[in-house]
Design an enzyme around this catalytic site. Structure first.
Site, mmCIF file in Angstrom:
data_model
loop_
_atom_site.group_PDB
_atom_site.id
_atom_site.type_symbol
_atom_site.label_atom_id
_atom_site.label_comp_id
_atom_site.label_asym_id
_atom_site.label_seq_id
_atom_site.Cartn_x
_atom_site.Cartn_y
_atom_site.Cartn_z
ATOM 1 N N PHE A 73 3.377 -1.795 -12.787
ATOM 2 C CA PHE A 73 3.057 -1.805 -11.361
ATOM 3 C C PHE A 73 3.720 -0.615 -10.674
ATOM 4 C CE2 PHE A 73 3.029 -3.267 -6.968
ATOM 5 C CZ PHE A 73 1.695 -3.644 -6.858
ATOM 6 N N ASP A 127 12.640 -5.764 -13.701
ATOM 7 C CA ASP A 127 11.763 -6.297 -12.659
ATOM 8 C C ASP A 127 11.158 -7.600 -13.186
ATOM 9 O OD1 ASP A 127 9.524 -6.933 -11.053
ATOM 10 O OD2 ASP A 127 9.197 -4.836 -10.528
ATOM 11 N N TYR A 153 6.883 -14.535 -4.028
ATOM 12 C CA TYR A 153 5.562 -15.004 -3.586
ATOM 13 C C TYR A 153 4.558 -15.204 -4.709
ATOM 14 C CZ TYR A 153 4.980 -9.893 -3.481
ATOM 15 O OH TYR A 153 4.992 -8.553 -3.779
ATOM 16 N N ARG A 204 -8.049 -10.284 -14.080
ATOM 17 C CA ARG A 204 -6.795 -11.013 -14.327
ATOM 18 C C ARG A 204 -6.946 -12.483 -13.940
ATOM 19 N NH1 ARG A 204 -1.449 -8.646 -11.822
ATOM 20 N NH2 ARG A 204 -2.525 -9.389 -9.969
#
Length: 417
Positions: free
Chosen positions: A131, A202, A227, A376
Site C-alpha cells: 500500500f 504495518d 477501521y 478483493r
C-alpha cells in the site's frame, strides 16, 4: 474441520455456521438485509453498540458535561487506554501501544525515530508493491531530512537479501494489501537485528484478522489502523507500537503539545514526555476514538486463534468454490493457495475486473477493486458466515454466466474503487 474435503453444498456450509464457535458475534454488528459484506479488509462493519456510544459522547459528554469531560469522561487518556486494550490483540504489553493520529502520520513518526536511532546508516528497506502511503511517507521523510537516506525496494522473496550493514530500518506491511500474502515477521525482524537494523511493521491488514506477536518477534516499532478488521469506523484512529526497550531513547519529530512532559504547564519550549506519551502529537478526535473503543471491546471477548482458524476456512472455501463454479471465466488467483501464507482476504485477478466487481456490488455482494486487475474479497470472521461465502460464489457465477457484468452501467469508474 476438513475444509479441503468438505462437500461443496449449501447444506454443508449451513452446518458449518451451526457449529461455528464465533457465530454469536455476528449479532453484534449492523449488517444490512440482503447484503453480503466482504470488504471488512477496507472498512469494517459497524458494531451495533457504536451508535449508542456516539450518542452518549455527543449528548452527554459533549453537550451536557462540555469541557469537563476531558477529566470526568477520561478523554485525555483515550490514546493510552485504547492502546492498552489493543495491545493483547497484537502481542504487545501495557504501555507499548497508542491509539492516535492516522497511519501515515504514525509511519512518519516511527520511521523518523528509527532513523535517528541509527544515524550512521542511510538505507530503508520497503516492499514497493504494498500500500503506497507507507512508501509516500518514507519518500517525504527522506526528502525532508535531506541527509542522504535512500529507499531500497524489494519484493517478498528478495527482502532478506536486501538487508545489509547499510540498512537503518526495514519498514514492511505484515499482510500485503493486494494479494494477502504474509511476510515472516519473526524471520525478517531477526535478520534486521542481525544486520544492526530496526524493524517497523504495518499491521493494517493483520490486526484483528490473525494472531500477531510483536514482542515475540522482537519488533521495534509498528503501526496500523482501527477501521478495517478492528471495526473502528470510517477514518477511525490509527495506532502505533514502540517496544518498551526503545521508549527512553526514541524521539519523534512531530512535537505537538500532547507529547510534552507537562502539556498544561504551557511552557515555551518543548520537552518530551517520558516513555510512549511523547509519540502523541495534538488534540485527538474524541468522537472517533470513542467509537473505535467499541470495536476493541468486542475483541477483548474474542479468541484470536478461533478467528484465524475461521479466516483460513472461509478463504479456502471461497477459493474452492471459485475454482469449481467459475473456472471457465478466466479468473486468476493472486493470493497464496496455502492458507498459512494468506491473510484474511482472497484476491482474484481478471482482465476486466472492475465491471465485474461493480456488478457484484449491485447484486448485494460487496468487495472492492484494486488496479489494474484485482478483485478483493475480505473475510471478517466475527461476522462473515459460511453461507455468505456460498452465496457470494453463487452470485459471482450467475453474473459471469449471464454476462450481466458486461452491461455498460458497470463500466463507469467511480471515484472510490
Amino acid at each position: 474441520m476438513q475444509i479441503d474435503t468438505l462437500p461443496l453444498t449449501a447444506e454443508a456450509f449451513a452446518a458449518l455456521d451451526v457449529a461455528d464457535p464465533l457465530r454469536a458475534f455476528r449479532d453484534e454488528f449492523a449488517l444490512p438485509e440482503g447484503v453480503i459484506y466482504l470488504d471488512g479488509n477496507s472498512l469494517g462493519a459497524a458494531p451495533k453498540a457504536a451508535l449508542a456510544r456516539a450518542q452518549q459522547v455527543v449528548s452527554r459528554e459533549w453537550a451536557t458535561d462540555l469541557i469537563k469531560s476531558w477529566n470526568t469522561a477520561g478523554w485525555f487518556d483515550l490514546p493510552e487506554r485504547l492502546g492498552d486494550k489493543l495491545a493483547p490483540v497484537i502481542g504487545a504489553g501495557a504501555g507499548e501501544v497508542l491509539v492516535t493520529d492516522a497511519t501515515g502520520l504514525n509511519v512518519f513518526k516511527v520511521l523518523a525515530a528509527a532513523l535517528a536511532l541509527r544515524p550512521d546508516r542511510k538505507v530503508i528497506v520497503m516492499e514497493g508493491s504494498n500500500f503506497p502511503t507507507d512508501n509516500y511517507m518514507a519518500q517525504g521523510l527522506v526528502e525532508f531530512l535531506g541527509q542522504g537516506h535512500q529507499i531500497r525496494f524489494a519484493e517478498k522473496d528478495d527482502i532478506l537479501a536486501a538487508i545489509d550493514q547499510d540498512v537503518a530500518a526495514v519498514c514492511l506491511t505484515h499482510v500485503h494489501y493486494k494479494t494477502g500474502h504474509i511476510l515472516d515477521m519473526q524471520g525478517i525482524t531477526a535478520a534486521a537485528h542481525q544486520a544492526g537494523a530496526l524493524a517497523i511493521w504495518d499491521l493494517c491488514h493483520s490486526a484483528g484478522a490473525m494472531p500477531v506477536d510483536l514482542n515475540g518477534a522482537r519488533a521495534d516499532f509498528a503501526v496500523g489502523c482501527s477501521y478495517k478488521y478492528l471495526n473502528g469506523g470510517p477514518g477511525g484512529p490509527a495506532f502505533l507500537f514502540v517496544a518498551r526497550r526503545h521508549q527512553g531513547e526514541a524521539r519523534q519529530p512531530l512535537t505537538g503539545w500532547w507529547g510534552h512532559k507537562a502539556p498544561f504547564a504551557f511552557s515555551r519550549d518543548y520537552a518530551p514526555a517520558p516513555g510512549l506519551a511523547r509519540f502523541r502529537t495534538g488534540t485527538q478526535p474524541i468522537l472517533s476514538m470513542a467509537i473505535a473503543e467499541v470495536g476493541l471491546d468486542i475483541f477483548a471477548r474474542a479468541d484470536m486463534a478461533l478467528i484465524r482458524q475461521k479466516s483460513q476456512a472461509l478463504t479456502s472455501l471461497f477459493i474452492r468454490l471459485v475454482d469449481e463454479r467459475c473456472g471457465s471465466f478466466d479468473f486468476g488467483l493472486a493470493s497464496p493457495r496455502d492458507a498459512d501464507a494468506r491473510g484474511s482476504q482472497v484476491a482474484l485477478t481478471h482482465a476486466t475486473g472492475y465491471p465485474i466487481m461493480k456488478a457484484l456490488i449491485a447484486h448485494g455482494v460487496i468487495g472492492d477493486f484494486r488496479a489494474p486487475d484485482i478483485l478483493r474479497f475480505g473475510f471478517t470472521p466475527l461476522y462473515t458466515s459460511y453461507m455468505d461465502v456460498w452465496n457470494a460464489a453463487e452470485t459471482l457465477y450467475r453474473i459471469m454466466a449471464s454476462d450481466e457484468w458486461k452491461k455498460s452501467v458497470y463500466s463507469a469508474v467511480d471515484a472510490v474503487t
